[in-house]
Design a protein around this motif. Structure first.
Motif, PDB file in Angstrom:
ATOM      1  N   UNK A 192       0.916  -1.327   0.156  1.00  0.00           N
ATOM      2  CA  UNK A 192       0.050   0.099   0.089  1.00  0.00           C
ATOM      3  C   UNK A 192       0.954   1.213  -0.110  1.00  0.00           C
ATOM      4  N   UNK A 193       0.425   2.156  -0.380  1.00  0.00           N
ATOM      5  CA  UNK A 193       1.148   3.705  -0.159  1.00  0.00           C
ATOM      6  C   UNK A 193       0.432   4.617   0.696  1.00  0.00           C
ATOM      7  N   UNK A 194       1.179   5.302   1.507  1.00  0.00           N
ATOM      8  CA  UNK A 194       0.382   6.589   2.161  1.00  0.00           C
ATOM      9  C   UNK A 194       1.012   7.893   1.796  1.00  0.00           C
ATOM     10  N   UNK A 195       0.607   7.945   0.512  1.00  0.00           N
ATOM     11  CA  UNK A 195       0.747   9.129  -0.360  1.00  0.00           C
ATOM     12  C   UNK A 195       2.384   9.299  -0.908  1.00  0.00           C
ATOM     13  N   UNK A 196       2.806  10.219  -1.521  1.00  0.00           N
ATOM     14  CA  UNK A 196       4.092  10.371  -1.930  1.00  0.00           C
ATOM     15  C   UNK A 196       4.924  11.828  -1.111  1.00  0.00           C
ATOM     16  N   UNK A 197       4.125  12.738  -0.936  1.00  0.00           N
ATOM     17  CA  UNK A 197       4.607  14.030  -0.098  1.00  0.00           C
ATOM     18  C   UNK A 197       3.835  14.271   1.074  1.00  0.00           C
ATOM     19  N   UNK A 198       2.976  13.574   1.572  1.00  0.00           N
ATOM     20  CA  UNK A 198       2.185  13.812   2.850  1.00  0.00           C
ATOM     21  C   UNK A 198       1.631  15.047   2.715  1.00  0.00           C
TER      22      UNK A 198
ATOM     23  N   UNK B 192      -4.056  28.373  15.847  1.00  0.00           N
ATOM     24  CA  UNK B 192      -3.157  28.606  14.488  1.00  0.00           C
ATOM     25  C   UNK B 192      -2.378  27.272  14.476  1.00  0.00           C
ATOM     26  N   UNK B 193      -2.782  26.584  13.226  1.00  0.00           N
ATOM     27  CA  UNK B 193      -1.962  25.439  13.012  1.00  0.00           C
ATOM     28  C   UNK B 193      -0.777  26.004  11.982  1.00  0.00           C
ATOM     29  N   UNK B 194       0.581  25.711  12.532  1.00  0.00           N
ATOM     30  CA  UNK B 194       1.614  25.854  11.369  1.00  0.00           C
ATOM     31  C   UNK B 194       2.165  24.806  10.673  1.00  0.00           C
ATOM     32  N   UNK B 195       1.488  23.682  10.424  1.00  0.00           N
ATOM     33  CA  UNK B 195       1.766  22.826   9.512  1.00  0.00           C
ATOM     34  C   UNK B 195       1.806  23.450   7.936  1.00  0.00           C
ATOM     35  N   UNK B 196       2.922  22.819   7.334  1.00  0.00           N
ATOM     36  CA  UNK B 196       2.772  23.395   5.862  1.00  0.00           C
ATOM     37  C   UNK B 196       1.724  22.299   5.116  1.00  0.00           C
ATOM     38  N   UNK B 197       1.354  22.915   3.738  1.00  0.00           N
ATOM     39  CA  UNK B 197       0.352  21.881   3.171  1.00  0.00           C
ATOM     40  C   UNK B 197       0.721  20.565   2.824  1.00  0.00           C
ATOM     41  N   UNK B 198       2.041  20.182   2.816  1.00  0.00           N
ATOM     42  CA  UNK B 198       2.492  18.987   2.802  1.00  0.00           C
ATOM     43  C   UNK B 198       4.098  18.951   3.610  1.00  0.00           C
ATOM     44  N   UNK B 199       4.462  17.664   3.726  1.00  0.00           N
ATOM     45  CA  UNK B 199       5.425  17.530   4.465  1.00  0.00           C
ATOM     46  C   UNK B 199       6.782  17.522   3.604  1.00  0.00           C
TER      47      UNK B 199
END
Length: 397
Positions: free
Chosen positions: A87-93, A150-157
């Motif tokens: 399986x895969x958990x996406x490429x760039x999260x 405020x969530x400081x997570x970027x759109x992807x890892x």
């Protein structure tokens, strides 16, 4: 979506987050080992009778993103095991799927720079919605709390390269398959982050023959004592369908309430409450039995191919569960008269339930494509023959 032949469904899948993190477990400190290696040795290899889907993240095993050889070696060993699904958990999260529906590379670069004000202004409300679902203990429903979050997570890892939907889907499963034994193909796409993919992303998984799974985050325990905290089987996104996982991800339990370390113990409460309790409406089974949703840094913890029977229930592949869920929506039931039904177009769904059926039983002599029946309280579970998938099954009482 909970039962096969009267027994509770059991399935397991692991999201690849934390794949390359060095383990904190004491026995591995003298020889640093990545989390994926510990999961392999401690949780997967010793249990050949329990199927599990392993969703590796493409960038974690990609040299361009700094993926070490140890990451690829662990994937090869895992996928070589017969009980492990590729399986895969996406490429760039991606953490926020809607951001990539109308992707703006320049905006993403600004978001990842020193000034995040534009990011907060553009997608702040989306973050709030995702945060309320992912971290209910940290983000309360009051407007006052919402405005402070405020969530400081970027759109992807991983954002070193522009987002490419084909790479994110086809490229991710191809990267996993390249580390699997010859002829062993990928079966499942596990959504990342807020697990709210946009329509085109779901369509892409379907077009290349993958089932999709993740999101929902259902739980019932002392902090969430109502069936209103349980998610449905799936979420409709335009013309597509996202299949939800059977229960909440591990970090939903761990992070709630300020990060309590033993919060995952509440999983047992959810499993019990959705099998038979007042919250589960007496004898109505509400969720399958699921173990394992993320690897994370491997710490001290216990773990808990088609179908196998265990003391927990019927163990099936995670992609099989997703196929059953898809079958729920395609199934057609036609009444043929009093206590007689025609069941068609059900795909992988092979069990139907009749409620308030204490006095009912299947007339096997008059039925076609029926293997058997099982009572559980006032519910009657009828097992159908998968050989009749392309035709139909007829059940008579």
């Amino acid at each position: 979506m909970t039962t096969i032949s009267g027994r509770r469904i059991w399935f397991s899948h692991i999201d690849g987050d934390g794949w390359n993190n060095v383990s904190y477990i004491e026995s591995y400190r003298d020889k640093p080992t990545i989390a994926a290696g510990v999961v392999l040795r401690e949780l997967i290899a010793p249990y050949p009778d329990l199927p599990v889907a392993i969703g590796v993240i493409g960038a974690d095993i990609d040299e361009r993103y700094g993926g070490p050889e140890a990451a690829r070696a662990a994937a090869r060993e895992l996928y070589a095991l017969p009980q492990v699904e590729v399986a895969t958990h996406t490429y760039t999260i991606p953490t926020n799927g809607s951001f990539f529906e109308s992707y703006d590379r320049a905006l993403e670069e600004r978001i990842n720079g020193p000034d995040e004000s534009e990011w907060i202004a553009v997608v702040g409300d989306r973050i709030h919605r995702a945060a309320r679902r992912l971290f209910p203990g940290l983000v309360r429903k009051s407007a006052e709390t919402e405005t402070k979050f405020i969530d400081d997570d970027p759109p992807r890892a991983y954002s070193e390269f522009p987002f490419d939907l084909d790479q994110e889907v086809r490229g991710a499963i191809t990267a996993a398959e390249e580390l699997a034994p010859e002829g062993k193909h990928g079966t499942l796409y596990l959504w990342s982050g807020g697990a709210e993919p946009f329509e085109a992303a779901i369509a892409r998984t379907r077009r290349i023959g993958l089932r999709n799974l993740n999101g929902g985050d259902s739980r019932i325990d002392a902090d969430y004592p109502s069936i209103s905290y349980l998610s449905p089987i799936a979420r409709t996104v335009g013309a597509e369908r996202q299949i939800y996982a059977g229960d909440a991800n591990d970090y939903i339990f761990i992070t709630d309430g300020g990060g309590r370390e033993h919060g995952f113990l509440n999983l047992d409460a959810t499993i019990s409450a959705t099998e038979k309790s007042a919250a589960a409406q007496a004898d109505r089974r509400l969720l399958p039995h699921v173990r394992g949703r993320a690897s994370r840094p491997a710490r001290e913890r216990t773990a808990s191919p088609r179908r196998r029977s265990t003391s927990l229930g019927d163990a099936i592949a995670a992609s099989h569960y997703a196929a059953i869920a898809d079958g729920f929506f395609s199934t057609q039931i036609t009444s043929l008269g009093e206590s007689s039904w025609l069941i068609q177009n059900r795909g992988a769904l092979q069990t139907v339930r009749f409620d308030d059926a204490a006095a009912l039983a299947v007339d096997l002599a008059r039925s076609v494509g029926v293997l058997g029946q099982r009572k559980k309280g006032n519910s009657l579970y009828v097992a159908l023959d998968e050989a009749y998938d392309e035709r139909s099954s007829r059940s008579s009482g």
